[in-house]
Design a protein around this motif. Structure first.
Motif, PDB file in Angstrom:
ATOM      1  N   GLY A  57       0.797  -1.228   0.000  1.00 14.14           N
ATOM      2  CA  GLY A  57       0.000   0.000   0.000  1.00 14.14           C
ATOM      3  C   GLY A  57       0.825   1.270   0.000  1.00 14.14           C
ATOM      4  N   MET A  58       2.041   1.196  -0.570  1.00 13.33           N
ATOM      5  CA  MET A  58       2.841   2.412  -0.703  1.00 13.33           C
ATOM      6  C   MET A  58       2.248   3.288  -1.800  1.00 13.33           C
ATOM      7  SD  MET A  58       6.866   1.796  -0.614  1.00 13.33           S
ATOM      8  CE  MET A  58       6.841   0.383  -1.653  1.00 13.33           C
ATOM      9  N   LEU A  59       2.050   4.544  -1.496  1.00 17.96           N
ATOM     10  CA  LEU A  59       1.607   5.509  -2.508  1.00 17.96           C
ATOM     11  C   LEU A  59       2.819   6.405  -2.746  1.00 17.96           C
ATOM     12  CD1 LEU A  59      -1.853   6.303  -0.849  1.00 17.96           C
ATOM     13  CD2 LEU A  59      -1.313   4.515  -2.519  1.00 17.96           C
ATOM     14  N   GLY A  63       9.211   8.264  -4.369  1.00 17.57           N
ATOM     15  CA  GLY A  63      10.145   7.297  -3.770  1.00 17.57           C
ATOM     16  C   GLY A  63      10.462   6.157  -4.712  1.00 17.57           C
ATOM     17  N   GLU A  64       9.483   5.726  -5.508  1.00 21.50           N
ATOM     18  CA  GLU A  64       9.695   4.568  -6.383  1.00 21.50           C
ATOM     19  C   GLU A  64      10.042   4.976  -7.820  1.00 21.50           C
ATOM     20  OE1 GLU A  64       6.772   1.251  -5.888  1.00 21.50           O
ATOM     21  OE2 GLU A  64       8.550   0.658  -4.787  1.00 21.50           O
ATOM     22  N   LEU A  65      10.250   6.266  -8.041  1.00 18.50           N
ATOM     23  CA  LEU A  65      10.552   6.742  -9.404  1.00 18.50           C
ATOM     24  C   LEU A  65      11.854   6.129  -9.926  1.00 18.50           C
ATOM     25  CD1 LEU A  65      10.112   8.734 -11.789  1.00 18.50           C
ATOM     26  CD2 LEU A  65      11.356  10.441 -10.455  1.00 18.50           C
ATOM     27  N   VAL A 265      14.862  -3.479  -0.011  1.00 13.93           N
ATOM     28  CA  VAL A 265      13.665  -3.779   0.768  1.00 13.93           C
ATOM     29  C   VAL A 265      12.936  -2.478   1.105  1.00 13.93           C
ATOM     30  CG1 VAL A 265      14.640  -3.593   3.128  1.00 13.93           C
ATOM     31  CG2 VAL A 265      12.972  -5.378   2.638  1.00 13.93           C
ATOM     32  N   TYR A 266      11.627  -2.575   1.345  1.00 21.22           N
ATOM     33  CA  TYR A 266      10.924  -1.416   1.892  1.00 21.22           C
ATOM     34  C   TYR A 266      10.082  -1.848   3.081  1.00 21.22           C
ATOM     35  CZ  TYR A 266       7.306  -3.187  -1.349  1.00 21.22           C
ATOM     36  OH  TYR A 266       6.421  -3.980  -2.032  1.00 21.22           O
ATOM     37  N   LEU A 267       9.859  -0.907   3.989  1.00 18.90           N
ATOM     38  CA  LEU A 267       9.089  -1.161   5.211  1.00 18.90           C
ATOM     39  C   LEU A 267       7.938  -0.157   5.266  1.00 18.90           C
ATOM     40  CD1 LEU A 267      12.073  -1.406   7.764  1.00 18.90           C
ATOM     41  CD2 LEU A 267      11.055  -3.234   6.407  1.00 18.90           C
ATOM     42  N   GLY A 278       8.534  -5.545   2.312  1.00 18.67           N
ATOM     43  CA  GLY A 278       8.386  -6.020   0.933  1.00 18.67           C
ATOM     44  C   GLY A 278       9.616  -5.677   0.127  1.00 18.67           C
ATOM     45  N   ALA A 279       9.707  -6.123  -0.997  1.00 16.03           N
ATOM     46  CA  ALA A 279       9.021  -7.254  -1.594  1.00 16.03           C
ATOM     47  C   ALA A 279      10.007  -7.908  -2.550  1.00 16.03           C
ATOM     48  CB  ALA A 279       7.778  -6.809  -2.360  1.00 16.03           C
ATOM     49  N   THR A 280       9.867  -9.186  -2.734  1.00 20.21           N
ATOM     50  CA  THR A 280      10.696  -9.841  -3.748  1.00 20.21           C
ATOM     51  C   THR A 280      10.138  -9.486  -5.128  1.00 20.21           C
ATOM     52  OG1 THR A 280       9.339 -11.836  -3.815  1.00 20.21           O
ATOM     53  CG2 THR A 280      11.151 -11.786  -2.200  1.00 20.21           C
ATOM     54  N   LEU A 321       0.868 -11.605  -7.251  1.00 23.35           N
ATOM     55  CA  LEU A 321       1.369 -11.515  -8.625  1.00 23.35           C
ATOM     56  C   LEU A 321       1.092 -10.137  -9.186  1.00 23.35           C
ATOM     57  CD1 LEU A 321       0.141 -15.009  -9.868  1.00 23.35           C
ATOM     58  CD2 LEU A 321       2.422 -14.382  -9.033  1.00 23.35           C
ATOM     59  N   ARG A 322       2.159  -9.361  -9.360  1.00 22.25           N
ATOM     60  CA  ARG A 322       1.994  -8.049  -9.998  1.00 22.25           C
ATOM     61  C   ARG A 322       1.700  -8.268 -11.483  1.00 22.25           C
ATOM     62  NH1 ARG A 322       7.020  -8.000  -7.472  1.00 22.25           N
ATOM     63  NH2 ARG A 322       7.313  -6.599  -5.704  1.00 22.25           N
ATOM     64  N   PRO A 323       0.810  -7.468 -12.057  1.00 27.20           N
ATOM     65  CA  PRO A 323       0.580  -7.583 -13.502  1.00 27.20           C
ATOM     66  C   PRO A 323       1.586  -6.728 -14.274  1.00 27.20           C
ATOM     67  CG  PRO A 323      -1.104  -6.190 -12.478  1.00 27.20           C
ATOM     68  CD  PRO A 323      -0.126  -6.532 -11.396  1.00 27.20           C
ATOM     69  N   TYR A 347       1.417  -3.333 -12.739  1.00 29.91           N
ATOM     70  CA  TYR A 347       2.745  -3.757 -12.271  1.00 29.91           C
ATOM     71  C   TYR A 347       2.978  -3.373 -10.802  1.00 29.91           C
ATOM     72  CZ  TYR A 347       7.806  -4.664 -12.542  1.00 29.91           C
ATOM     73  OH  TYR A 347       9.067  -5.127 -12.321  1.00 29.91           O
ATOM     74  N   ARG A 348       3.864  -2.423 -10.500  1.00 34.15           N
ATOM     75  CA  ARG A 348       4.200  -2.112  -9.104  1.00 34.15           C
ATOM     76  C   ARG A 348       3.304  -1.019  -8.520  1.00 34.15           C
ATOM     77  NH1 ARG A 348       9.261  -3.819  -7.482  1.00 34.15           N
ATOM     78  NH2 ARG A 348       9.267  -2.184  -5.910  1.00 34.15           N
ATOM     79  N   ASN A 349       2.303  -0.563  -9.286  1.00 31.46           N
ATOM     80  CA  ASN A 349       1.583   0.654  -8.879  1.00 31.46           C
ATOM     81  C   ASN A 349       0.073   0.498  -8.816  1.00 31.46           C
ATOM     82  OD1 ASN A 349       3.897   2.627  -8.732  1.00 31.46           O
ATOM     83  ND2 ASN A 349       4.180   1.811 -10.793  1.00 31.46           N
TER      84      ASN A 349
END
Ligand code: GLY
Length: 390
Positions: A57-59, A63-65, A265-267, A278-280, A321-323, A347-349
């Protein structure tokens, strides 16, 4: 499905069926309903019971750019900006609090090599006009005292947020039910009915059929192997496995106040004291096995970042499973089959892009013009007639 009259030009409003009751499907149903479109949701399992239930549930648009993701950033930022209103609309109908928080994140380099990488990521964020603050180790530990003492540097991304996807799913279901939007669970879709080339119905296992002149495919990783979709519009979505670990501590003394991330990793802290690790990221097809190696890697890396995690209670681990898509962009919009829309490939978002996707789909279905930056997500970019590939 019964159609209702809009009173406009004596045209009936379209009846929509959303296939998939994960966060994307439920959000699409919500925005379609809010836009006045009669809608039903169908899912082979229960609402939010697959990837949505595993997501941290990371928004985190900033950070993920990553490099080469300008189009994705535009969508992610728009959706992050839509979250407060999206959540408020649901909370008004569900009588509860969804737990959306704009807590920011701190991303940490644990050694000098990682510091070089983090610096490049920091510069990218600044170049893309985003807020990112370089922190020395001491400042990072003032903000998050639990961080590992030996860290080499950190950045603070103040605008990112979190939501608990399971709480959000329950709230969406409650809100949809309070508005009498049907959610049919345990019902797999087996066929797409067409009339004059247009979508006319979906056929369910067991033989029932629901009339619809709009069908929205929001089946996540399953979208790529949905045999009921015509071959030329079945999206090139593949499963990318992610394992997460759930830990539990004292909610009065959380180990961190916002998102923490390292290179591996992220917490994500929850208000009730849980901490999601997460996450592998594994390309293993439709494999949802939780492995000892996956859990070990996550816990080891979590301990390097925030040493006291080893004191927390271990609640369990899950895999989702991410799409994934060939260009890491989602598929949001119409297909070559009139009335058939895709809302998948996130995918990751997926959690982050729920409001954006839902509004874009509702706008397209109702014909409302919006300024959503959705062109790059047009599913037809992968259709043979557009790409020129067989
Ligand atoms: N957005 C985090 C993940 O997909 O693991």
């Amino acid at each position: 499905m019964n159609r209702t009259d809009t009173g406009q030009d004596d045209q009936p409003a379209p009846g929509a069926v959303v296939v998939g009751a994960g966060i994307i499907g439920l959000a699409c149903a919500w925005e379609l309903h809010r836009a006045g479109v009669p809608v039903a949701v169908v899912d082979r399992a229960g609402p939010g019971s697959e990837t949505t239930a595993v997501a941290a549930g990371m928004l985190a648009p900033v950070g993920e750019l990553d490099f080469g993701e300008a189009d994705l950033l535009a969508m992610n930022l728009r959706s992050a900006g839509q979250y407060p209103e999206f959540v408020a609309s649901i909370e008004r109908c569900c009588g509860g609090v969804v737990g959306y928080r704009r807590c920011g994140g701190i991303h940490v380099a644990l050694d000098r090599d990682e510091a070089g990488e983090l610096k490049r990521s920091h510069e990218l964020k600044l170049r893309m006009g985003q807020a990112s603050e370089w922190l020395g180790p001491a400042t990072a530990r003032e903000i998050e005292p639990g961080l590992a003492p030996g860290l080499a540097g950190a950045i603070r991304v103040p605008g990112d947020g979190v939501v608990d996807p399971r709480v959000l799913t329950s709230a969406l279901v409650e809100a949809l039910e309070s508005e009498r939007v049907p959610i049919l669970t345990g019902r797999a879709v087996e066929s797409l009915g067409r009339s004059g080339g247009r979508v006319a119905a979906v056929g369910l296992e067991g033989g029932a059929e629901i009339e619809a002149d709009v069908v929205v495919v929001a089946a996540g990783a399953e979208s790529g192997r949905a045999e009921w979709l015509p071959d030329d519009v079945r999206p090139p979505v593949r499963p990318v496995k992610g394992q997460v670990v759930e830990l539990k501590g004292d909610p009065e003394r959380p180990l961190c106040s916002g998102i923490l991330g390292s290179e591996r990793v992220y917490l994500v802290p929850r208000p009730d004291g849980r901490l999601i690790v997460g996450a592998t990221s594994e390309e293993l097809g439709f494999d949802r096995t939780v492995t000892a190696g996956g859990v070990y890697d996550l816990l080891r890396e979590a301990g390097r970042l925030l040493p006291d995690v080893v004191e927390l209670e271990y609640l369990g681990a899950r895999a989702g499973l991410r799409p994934g898509t060939p260009d890491n962009l989602p598929l949001i919009g119409p297909t070559a089959v009139p009335g058939l829309y895709l809302a998948t490939g996130h995918y990751r978002n997926g959690i982050l892009l729920a409001p954006f996707t839902a509004r874009a789909i509702a706008g397209m279905v109702t014909g409302e013009t919006t300024d959503e930056p959705v062109a790059a997500a047009d599913p037809r970019r992968f259709e043979p007639s557009v790409s020129g590939t067989p």
